[in-house]
Design a protein around this motif. Sequence first.
Motif, PDB file in Angstrom:
ATOM      1  N   ILE A 293       4.535  -0.551  -8.605  1.00  0.00           N
ATOM      2  CA  ILE A 293       4.543  -1.260  -9.838  1.00  0.00           C
ATOM      3  C   ILE A 293       5.187  -0.556 -10.968  1.00  0.00           C
ATOM      4  O   ILE A 293       5.933  -0.786 -11.678  1.00  0.00           O
ATOM      5  N   GLN A 294       4.460   0.670 -11.094  1.00  0.00           N
ATOM      6  CA  GLN A 294       4.756   1.495 -12.264  1.00  0.00           C
ATOM      7  C   GLN A 294       6.045   2.200 -11.942  1.00  0.00           C
ATOM      8  O   GLN A 294       6.959   2.159 -12.962  1.00  0.00           O
ATOM      9  N   GLU A 295       6.545   2.664 -10.852  1.00  0.00           N
ATOM     10  CA  GLU A 295       7.658   3.034 -10.807  1.00  0.00           C
ATOM     11  C   GLU A 295       8.991   2.113 -10.969  1.00  0.00           C
ATOM     12  O   GLU A 295       9.940   2.496 -11.387  1.00  0.00           O
ATOM     13  N   ILE A 296       8.828   0.756 -10.410  1.00  0.00           N
ATOM     14  CA  ILE A 296       9.742  -0.038 -10.678  1.00  0.00           C
ATOM     15  C   ILE A 296       9.883  -0.288 -12.270  1.00  0.00           C
ATOM     16  O   ILE A 296      11.074  -0.441 -12.707  1.00  0.00           O
ATOM     17  N   ALA A 297       8.648  -0.420 -12.844  1.00  0.00           N
ATOM     18  CA  ALA A 297       8.701  -0.497 -14.516  1.00  0.00           C
ATOM     19  C   ALA A 297       9.549   0.526 -15.018  1.00  0.00           C
ATOM     20  O   ALA A 297      10.352   0.168 -15.974  1.00  0.00           O
ATOM     21  N   ASP A 298       9.152   1.544 -14.687  1.00  0.00           N
ATOM     22  CA  ASP A 298       9.945   2.738 -15.285  1.00  0.00           C
ATOM     23  C   ASP A 298      11.480   2.817 -15.069  1.00  0.00           C
ATOM     24  O   ASP A 298      12.298   3.211 -15.902  1.00  0.00           O
ATOM     25  N   ASP A 299      11.798   2.433 -13.808  1.00  0.00           N
ATOM     26  CA  ASP A 299      13.230   2.525 -13.349  1.00  0.00           C
ATOM     27  C   ASP A 299      13.943   1.428 -13.994  1.00  0.00           C
ATOM     28  O   ASP A 299      15.065   1.457 -14.618  1.00  0.00           O
ATOM     29  N   LEU A 300      13.358   0.295 -14.250  1.00  0.00           N
ATOM     30  CA  LEU A 300      14.166  -0.934 -14.946  1.00  0.00           C
ATOM     31  C   LEU A 300      13.856  -1.252 -16.566  1.00  0.00           C
ATOM     32  O   LEU A 300      14.228  -2.085 -17.103  1.00  0.00           O
ATOM     33  N   ARG A 301      12.914  -0.180 -16.808  1.00  0.00           N
ATOM     34  CA  ARG A 301      12.690  -0.252 -18.471  1.00  0.00           C
ATOM     35  C   ARG A 301      12.046  -1.528 -18.936  1.00  0.00           C
ATOM     36  O   ARG A 301      12.158  -2.118 -19.842  1.00  0.00           O
ATOM     37  N   ILE A 302      11.136  -2.098 -17.973  1.00  0.00           N
ATOM     38  CA  ILE A 302      10.437  -3.246 -18.261  1.00  0.00           C
ATOM     39  C   ILE A 302       8.855  -2.767 -18.089  1.00  0.00           C
ATOM     40  O   ILE A 302       8.563  -1.741 -17.660  1.00  0.00           O
ATOM     41  N   ASP A 303       8.049  -3.665 -18.444  1.00  0.00           N
ATOM     42  CA  ASP A 303       6.406  -3.192 -18.269  1.00  0.00           C
ATOM     43  C   ASP A 303       5.944  -3.855 -16.930  1.00  0.00           C
ATOM     44  O   ASP A 303       6.429  -4.586 -16.272  1.00  0.00           O
TER      45      ASP A 303
ATOM     46  N   PRO B  74      19.581 -12.845 -15.480  1.00  0.00           N
ATOM     47  CA  PRO B  74      18.346 -12.690 -14.950  1.00  0.00           C
ATOM     48  C   PRO B  74      17.928 -12.428 -13.718  1.00  0.00           C
ATOM     49  O   PRO B  74      16.949 -11.841 -13.305  1.00  0.00           O
ATOM     50  N   HIS B  75      18.560 -13.208 -12.625  1.00  0.00           N
ATOM     51  CA  HIS B  75      18.410 -12.948 -11.146  1.00  0.00           C
ATOM     52  C   HIS B  75      18.704 -11.918 -10.842  1.00  0.00           C
ATOM     53  O   HIS B  75      17.917 -11.319  -9.769  1.00  0.00           O
ATOM     54  N   HIS B  76      19.562 -10.916 -11.428  1.00  0.00           N
ATOM     55  CA  HIS B  76      19.764  -9.568 -11.007  1.00  0.00           C
ATOM     56  C   HIS B  76      18.557  -8.641 -11.142  1.00  0.00           C
ATOM     57  O   HIS B  76      18.482  -7.900 -10.626  1.00  0.00           O
ATOM     58  N   VAL B  77      17.628  -8.994 -12.377  1.00  0.00           N
ATOM     59  CA  VAL B  77      16.665  -8.251 -12.566  1.00  0.00           C
ATOM     60  C   VAL B  77      15.694  -8.722 -11.484  1.00  0.00           C
ATOM     61  O   VAL B  77      14.778  -7.673 -10.846  1.00  0.00           O
ATOM     62  N   LEU B  78      15.224  -9.968 -11.230  1.00  0.00           N
ATOM     63  CA  LEU B  78      14.553 -10.179 -10.130  1.00  0.00           C
ATOM     64  C   LEU B  78      14.883  -9.635  -8.810  1.00  0.00           C
ATOM     65  O   LEU B  78      13.918  -9.328  -8.039  1.00  0.00           O
ATOM     66  N   PHE B  79      16.059  -9.582  -8.329  1.00  0.00           N
ATOM     67  CA  PHE B  79      16.539  -9.063  -7.031  1.00  0.00           C
ATOM     68  C   PHE B  79      16.228  -7.714  -7.040  1.00  0.00           C
ATOM     69  O   PHE B  79      15.939  -7.132  -6.112  1.00  0.00           O
TER      70      PHE B  79
ATOM     71  N   VAL C 221       7.059  -6.923 -14.106  1.00  0.00           N
ATOM     72  CA  VAL C 221       7.307  -6.804 -12.604  1.00  0.00           C
ATOM     73  C   VAL C 221       6.230  -7.559 -11.709  1.00  0.00           C
ATOM     74  O   VAL C 221       6.533  -8.305 -10.764  1.00  0.00           O
ATOM     75  N   GLU C 222       5.042  -7.637 -12.000  1.00  0.00           N
ATOM     76  CA  GLU C 222       4.000  -8.503 -11.303  1.00  0.00           C
ATOM     77  C   GLU C 222       4.301 -10.183 -11.560  1.00  0.00           C
ATOM     78  O   GLU C 222       4.600 -10.782 -10.480  1.00  0.00           O
ATOM     79  N   SER C 223       4.906 -10.582 -12.774  1.00  0.00           N
ATOM     80  CA  SER C 223       5.148 -11.617 -13.053  1.00  0.00           C
ATOM     81  C   SER C 223       6.660 -12.209 -12.124  1.00  0.00           C
ATOM     82  O   SER C 223       6.303 -13.309 -11.534  1.00  0.00           O
ATOM     83  N   LEU C 224       7.389 -11.324 -12.010  1.00  0.00           N
ATOM     84  CA  LEU C 224       8.554 -11.599 -11.210  1.00  0.00           C
ATOM     85  C   LEU C 224       8.269 -11.627  -9.681  1.00  0.00           C
ATOM     86  O   LEU C 224       8.796 -12.614  -9.054  1.00  0.00           O
ATOM     87  N   SER C 225       7.513 -10.817  -9.480  1.00  0.00           N
ATOM     88  CA  SER C 225       7.039 -10.771  -8.034  1.00  0.00           C
ATOM     89  C   SER C 225       6.319 -12.475  -7.651  1.00  0.00           C
ATOM     90  O   SER C 225       6.458 -13.062  -6.656  1.00  0.00           O
ATOM     91  N   GLU C 226       5.467 -12.579  -8.576  1.00  0.00           N
ATOM     92  CA  GLU C 226       4.742 -13.974  -8.405  1.00  0.00           C
ATOM     93  C   GLU C 226       5.663 -15.066  -8.305  1.00  0.00           C
ATOM     94  O   GLU C 226       5.510 -16.077  -7.940  1.00  0.00           O
ATOM     95  N   PHE C 227       6.502 -15.078  -9.455  1.00  0.00           N
ATOM     96  CA  PHE C 227       7.589 -15.796  -9.613  1.00  0.00           C
ATOM     97  C   PHE C 227       8.293 -16.223  -8.121  1.00  0.00           C
ATOM     98  O   PHE C 227       8.472 -17.632  -7.656  1.00  0.00           O
ATOM     99  N   TRP C 228       8.453 -15.076  -7.448  1.00  0.00           N
ATOM    100  CA  TRP C 228       9.512 -15.125  -6.017  1.00  0.00           C
ATOM    101  C   TRP C 228       8.404 -15.881  -5.184  1.00  0.00           C
ATOM    102  O   TRP C 228       8.912 -16.688  -4.454  1.00  0.00           O
ATOM    103  N   ASP C 229       7.013 -15.594  -5.236  1.00  0.00           N
ATOM    104  CA  ASP C 229       6.158 -16.107  -4.140  1.00  0.00           C
ATOM    105  C   ASP C 229       6.270 -17.704  -4.428  1.00  0.00           C
ATOM    106  O   ASP C 229       6.038 -18.412  -3.584  1.00  0.00           O
ATOM    107  N   TYR C 230       6.536 -18.215  -5.543  1.00  0.00           N
ATOM    108  CA  TYR C 230       6.514 -19.697  -5.892  1.00  0.00           C
ATOM    109  C   TYR C 230       7.672 -20.269  -5.366  1.00  0.00           C
ATOM    110  O   TYR C 230       7.823 -21.369  -5.128  1.00  0.00           O
ATOM    111  N   PHE C 231       8.986 -19.451  -5.849  1.00  0.00           N
ATOM    112  CA  PHE C 231      10.100 -20.186  -5.839  1.00  0.00           C
ATOM    113  C   PHE C 231      10.975 -19.668  -4.892  1.00  0.00           C
ATOM    114  O   PHE C 231      12.208 -20.199  -4.271  1.00  0.00           O
TER     115      PHE C 231
END
Length: 210
Positions: free
Chosen positions: A128-138, A111-116, A142-152
Amino acid sequence: MPRKTTPAIERLNSKLVEVPAPPGSTIQSPCKIFGGGKFHNGYGAIQVDQKKVKAHRLAYEDEKGPIPPGQYIRHKCGNRACCNVNHMELGTQDENFYDCIAEGNQIFAKPHHVLFKVLKCLDDGKTIQEIADDLRIDCEEVESLSEFWDYFGAEFGYRQEILAPFGKAGKDQLHQWLDERLVENRQAYNGAVVLCNEMSQPQPHSQAAS
């Protein structure tokens, strides 16, 4: 005279080997592991009409019929090479993605590889859209992981400083901690969504006592 070719499903079935389901799995019946070639991500690969397809999808469609658009096969046993249709169920891309995270089988291995990867792409100025397309997530993920990092992120940096003297063992412990927070964060998010959905349902009006 043209050579007779063996149907793909017969070739698939001839390469299946029964093994016990992985430890900790809720599945009791054995997995049927595809013993042929594999894709880089661990799924079985079999040739169909001069094209390599995922073995478990072929097994599923042979028994259950076509997979509906937008649906993905979820391995309840957590074993990607398994072709036991009883170990499969359909779900959304998000459900499949988080199955993989919980099992540590995501395409980036952990999981942390996705975050990094998301953080690196954000630093590179990707949208955000480019990252979602590259990683095949929505985009929401992407926004959720960014907010996660802001917190942790700050706590991660603190732990990294403390564990750095322990070398690889410390790094592994750090990443395990981060992976656990990522999964907990997703579980909490899913729980909140369920609760909000339940609260948004119309409630029956109680009748006043006569």
